[in-house]
Write an enzyme that holds these catalytic residues in place. Structure first.
Site, PDB file in Angstrom:
ATOM      1  N   ASP A  65      -0.437  -7.418   0.688  1.00 54.90           N
ATOM      2  CA  ASP A  65       0.201  -5.997   0.985  1.00 54.90           C
ATOM      3  C   ASP A  65       1.612  -6.040   1.039  1.00 54.90           C
ATOM      4  O   ASP A  65       2.227  -6.087   2.158  1.00 54.90           O
ATOM      5  CB  ASP A  65      -0.425  -5.905   2.617  1.00 54.90           C
ATOM      6  CG  ASP A  65      -0.135  -4.246   2.601  1.00 54.90           C
ATOM      7  OD1 ASP A  65       0.506  -3.523   1.733  1.00 54.90           O
ATOM      8  OD2 ASP A  65      -0.590  -3.751   3.751  1.00 54.90           O
TER       9      ASP A  65
ATOM     10  N   HIS B 270       0.889  -1.158   0.054  1.00 52.91           N
ATOM     11  CA  HIS B 270      -0.209   0.128  -0.164  1.00 52.91           C
ATOM     12  C   HIS B 270       1.066   1.303  -0.103  1.00 52.91           C
ATOM     13  O   HIS B 270       0.348   2.349  -0.050  1.00 52.91           O
ATOM     14  CB  HIS B 270      -1.113   0.095   1.392  1.00 52.91           C
ATOM     15  CG  HIS B 270      -0.400   0.139   2.641  1.00 52.91           C
ATOM     16  ND1 HIS B 270       0.020  -0.884   3.267  1.00 52.91           N
ATOM     17  CD2 HIS B 270       0.033   1.274   3.153  1.00 52.91           C
ATOM     18  CE1 HIS B 270       0.453  -0.314   4.480  1.00 52.91           C
ATOM     19  NE2 HIS B 270       0.784   0.843   4.335  1.00 52.91           N
TER      20      HIS B 270
ATOM     21  N   SER C  91       2.055  -4.219   7.900  1.00 55.18           N
ATOM     22  CA  SER C  91       0.934  -3.858   7.071  1.00 55.18           C
ATOM     23  C   SER C  91      -0.047  -2.573   7.691  1.00 55.18           C
ATOM     24  O   SER C  91      -0.050  -1.422   7.302  1.00 55.18           O
ATOM     25  CB  SER C  91       0.177  -5.080   6.837  1.00 55.18           C
ATOM     26  OG  SER C  91      -1.200  -4.486   6.001  1.00 55.18           O
TER      27      SER C  91
ATOM     28  N   SER D 246       4.610   1.426   8.230  1.00 57.86           N
ATOM     29  CA  SER D 246       4.152   0.533   7.246  1.00 57.86           C
ATOM     30  C   SER D 246       5.378   0.280   6.351  1.00 57.86           C
ATOM     31  O   SER D 246       6.330   0.767   6.199  1.00 57.86           O
ATOM     32  CB  SER D 246       3.276   1.234   6.263  1.00 57.86           C
ATOM     33  OG  SER D 246       2.016   1.200   6.722  1.00 57.86           O
TER      34      SER D 246
ATOM     35  N   GLY E 268       3.421   5.658   9.399  1.00 58.13           N
ATOM     36  CA  GLY E 268       4.925   5.801   8.955  1.00 58.13           C
ATOM     37  C   GLY E 268       5.807   4.314   9.052  1.00 58.13           C
ATOM     38  O   GLY E 268       6.711   4.278   8.651  1.00 58.13           O
TER      39      GLY E 268
END
Length: 383
Positions: free
Chosen positions: A255, A227, A352, A337, A335
């Site tokens: 993801d 993402h 994720s 991720s 942030g």
């Protein structure tokens, strides 16, 4: 990486030197696990992080890490010994042992001989996986946070947002889920969300106005969350200079993503400790069992620890469902991720999303790293 700092120089020097059914019975105990081979002591920083986030003393944390490492090998052998009777497994922190569920009483002795405890259950892991796959074909309302196969309850656990549990959409989804297999309903405080964030600085990478975190180095680049960017998107490094390009990306459904890096950047088998602990070397990607301790590194909240809560969970984000995720009790924030999940020195996955924060707590999901490596034909950079 491109920049030269004391931290990066130290890393370089280091690398140069280096429902419808329920369980039939409770857990049956076996002889104590054999003493594991002597292992290198965990760093003081890692033990301190586990003390902070898991409430363990340094000695307890070190004992747990050794027991979890042994449990990984026992789990592999138990799968082979039990075959179609395998009902799943999990690490029990209270005993420091792996528990293996089986549908055939005759298999219990084989499992106990490996040094694990057993639980006799009705449904095999394969049957539960098939039931979950049928559930994955359904459209879930926003009040359903996700669902996963839970070996401890021998069922599919459907997590619903507490405030939405009695809404017609959620009730209808649960009722339909129960027609396809054994279902247990659990409540969660809030719905999960992804952990991307606007550009705010730190030690991240950037694509457009989104900040995310590097997951793990692979030969030629790194893996991260899907993402965070689409295939073809340009990636900038911490200093704003051109760093690489998204070569592949999948979200939702999955993801994960693969970013190739440009000349002037390089990969290292290291996960940043952010000063909380020494930077951690990555030595492989053996999968930790449910119940094992796990830690995460990200560019916002840095180094945080918790435990593996569930595997093969379907997470229902607002953008769409993501399958085969692992749920943890580790906190995260915007942030983080794409950042790294580690169990000991073994890569586990990339961050994720989740709910909550690192002030009040929460839960976070990661995309298992071995699936990403297989999807893009990548080789993890290990020490």
């Amino acid at each position: 990486m491109k920049r030269t700092t004391p931290l990066r120089a130290a890393v370089a020097a280091l690398l140069l030197t280096v429902g419808l059914g329920a369980a039939h019975s409770g857990v049956a105990s076996a002889a104590p696990l054999p003493e594991p081979a002597p292992a290198a002591s965990a760093s003081a920083g890692l033990l301190d992080a586990m003390r902070r986030d898991l409430g363990l003393t340094a000695a307890e944390a070190e004992d747990r890490l050794n027991a979890e490492k042994a449990a990984v090998e026992v789990e592999k052998a138990a799968r082979q010994r039990t075959g179609a009777a395998y009902g799943g497994s999990w690490f029990d922190p209270a005993t420091g042992r792996l528990v293996v569920a089986v549908t055939d009483r005759a298999k219990e002795a084989d499992v106990r001989a490996l040094g694990a405890d057993t639980r006799l259950v009705r449904h095999s892991a394969a049957a539960l996986d098939r039931a979950k796959a049928r559930l994955d074909t359904l459209h879930a309302p926003a009040g359903v946070a996700g669902w996963h196969v839970d070996p401890r309850t021998n069922s599919i656990v459907v997590d619903v947002v507490r405030s939405e549990r009695q809404t017609p959409g959620v009730r209808a989804f649960v009722a339909r889920a129960r027609t396809g297999g054994p279902v247990t309903v659990a409540e969660t405080a809030r719905a999960p969300r992804t952990y991307a964030a606007g550009t705010v600085g730190g030690d991240p990478y950037y694509t457009g106005n989104v900040r995310c975190s590097i997951g793990f180095s692979v030969y030629g680049g790194f893996v991260t969350a899907g993402h965070c960017g689409q295939a073809g998107a340009a990636v900038r490094g911490w200093d704003g200079s051109a760093m690489g390009t998204f070569q592949g990306s999948s979200f939702p459904g999955d993801d994960y993503a693969y970013v190739s890096i440009h000349s002037g950047w390089w990969t290292v088998p290291v996960v940043l400790g952010w000063g909380t602990i020494p930077d951690q070397l990555v030595r492989g990607s053996s999968e930790a069992p449910v119940g094992a301790s796990i830690c995460r590194s990200g560019s916002t909240t840095h180094w945080r620890c918790g435990a593996v809560l569930a595997k093969n969970e379907t997470v229902n984000y607002s953008q769409g469902a993501v399958y085969q995720m692992t749920k943890t009790s580790v906190c995260a924030e915007g942030g983080d991720s794409g950042g790294s999940f580690l169990s000991g020195d073994q890569a586990q996955g990339v961050t994720s999303g989740g709910w909550g924060n690192c002030s009040s707590g929460g839960e976070t999901w990661f995309q298992p790293v071995n699936e990403i490596l297989a999807r893009y034909g990548l080789r993890l950079h290990t020490a």
